[in-house]
Structures are given as C-alpha cells and as structure tokens.
Design an enzyme around this catalytic site. Structure first.
Site, short mmCIF file in Angstrom:
data_model
loop_
_atom_site.label_atom_id
_atom_site.label_comp_id
_atom_site.label_asym_id
_atom_site.label_seq_id
_atom_site.Cartn_x
_atom_site.Cartn_y
_atom_site.Cartn_z
CG ASP A 1 5.40 -3.50 11.26
OD1 ASP A 1 6.05 -4.31 10.57
OD2 ASP A 1 5.22 -2.32 10.95
NE ARG B 1 -2.49 1.69 3.52
CZ ARG B 1 -3.32 2.12 4.47
NH1 ARG B 1 -4.63 1.98 4.31
NH2 ARG B 1 -2.86 2.62 5.59
#
Length: 206
Positions: free
Chosen positions: A183, A81
């Site tokens: 993450d 993205r």
C-alpha cells in the site's frame, strides 16, 4: 518511500543472486595480464533460476532480481491473509513447467510476519516438486515469530532478510515494522488517512 524501497530491493537482489553461486566448480578468468584460477565463485546459470512473486508486493522485489537476471523464469502466487484469523488463503498460482528442474527458486515477499503466507507459498512450490534446499526466501522485514515458524516447518529453506524486527502485535502486524509494504509503495491507501506520515496525502494525490 518507493525510491528507498527500490534501492533496498536492489541491494537485496544482489545478495540473493550472490548467495547461489556455484562454489564447488573451479573458475578461470582471463585478464589482460594473464589467467586467474579460483576454486569457485562461478555464478549459476540464471536461466535455471525461477523467481516467485508472492503477489502483490512480492513483485517489487522480484522485479529487482529480474533486472539482474533477465533470463530467469518467473512465477506468481496469490495468497490473501484473512485479517480476522491471520490465516493464509491460497487464491491463485501460475508456475512454469518443469519448475522442479530449476537449480534455485527465489521466493520474493517483502514482509515475513506470522510466516503463514510464506509457508503456504512454499507448500505450493513443494507440491510442484521443488526440494526445500533449492528454495531461497528473500524478504525485507522479518520478525522472530515468522522465522521460528519457517525453521520448524521448512528447516532446509534458506532465508535472506535485511531486518529482524522486535515482534508481532495482537493483530499479527510486525512491530515496529513499516506498515503495509504494498500500500505504501503503490500509494493505494493509508496516505490520505495519515497512516504513513506527514506530507504523504499530497504524494498519493499525484
């Protein structure tokens, strides 16, 4: 976080596979006391199922499904993205041959925000000959904006999610959401910066 994510993805994987049973075929089950006849409930042959990982956090959910269906085919799609425009960019795809012949394709991506990445991944599958009604999109957290976009663009794709959050913020992040799923799971960033809560810096350093 990783432990809770694995447990949640395991539950979602069970529901995903349960949703693709062949309910139109009669089933007979022999027990020690006799034979039970049912009007459906036979599971689809998982060798005719393909699990698609929208890299990289999609692999977390895909592996949870694969533990339950080790015979399933697998595929990978990498979509990045653009953080400035929030538009998806297709970087890579690796699909098995004869993907269109699969009975079901389970698309795995934990987060559904704008719906751009999911739409791009679905386009890859459709270009490979997969019919919309054969696609099941499994995800952990979604939002109304992403759900509406998929309903408009690919109305025959089924969606299985564990949560529908409130909305997107001005940066196109889910609110309240849970941050960056990958993450946090892999511990690559956000811990030392304090983005993911107290005590996380020590976990990231292990």
């Amino acid at each position: 976080y990783a432990e809770a994510s694995d447990r949640l993805c395991g539950l979602l994987a069970e529901e995903a596979l349960a949703s693709i049973v062949d309910d139109e075929c009669p089933t007979s089950i022999e027990t020690p006391c006799g034979v039970a006849h049912m009007s459906g409930g036979r599971h689809t042959d998982t060798s005719k199922v393909c699990l698609v990982d929208v890299m990289r956090s999609g692999a977390i959910l895909m592996e949870a499904v694969r533990k339950l269906a080790p015979n399933a085919k697998t595929a990978k799609i990498l979509i990045q993205r653009d953080e400035e425009t929030a538009l998806p960019v297709l970087m890579y795809s690796k699909l098995p041959p004869n993907l269109a012949d699969c009975d079901c394709v389970i698309l795995c991506d934990p987060m559904l925000a704008t719906g751009g990445s999911a739409s791009a991944a679905i386009d890859v599958l459709k270009n490979a000959g997969v019919q919309e009604e054969k696609i099941l999109f499994a995800n952990v957290v979604s939002c109304p904006e992403g759900l509406r976009r998929l309903a408009e663009r690919v109305p025959r794709v089924r969606i299985l999610t564990t949560a529908v959050d409130e909305c997107l913020d001005e940066r196109k992040f889910i609110l309240p959401g849970l941050g960056d799923f990958g993450d946090r799971y892999f511990g690559t960033s956000g811990y030392e910066e304090g983005h993911w809560g107290e005590g996380c810096a020590a976990f990231a350093a292990v």
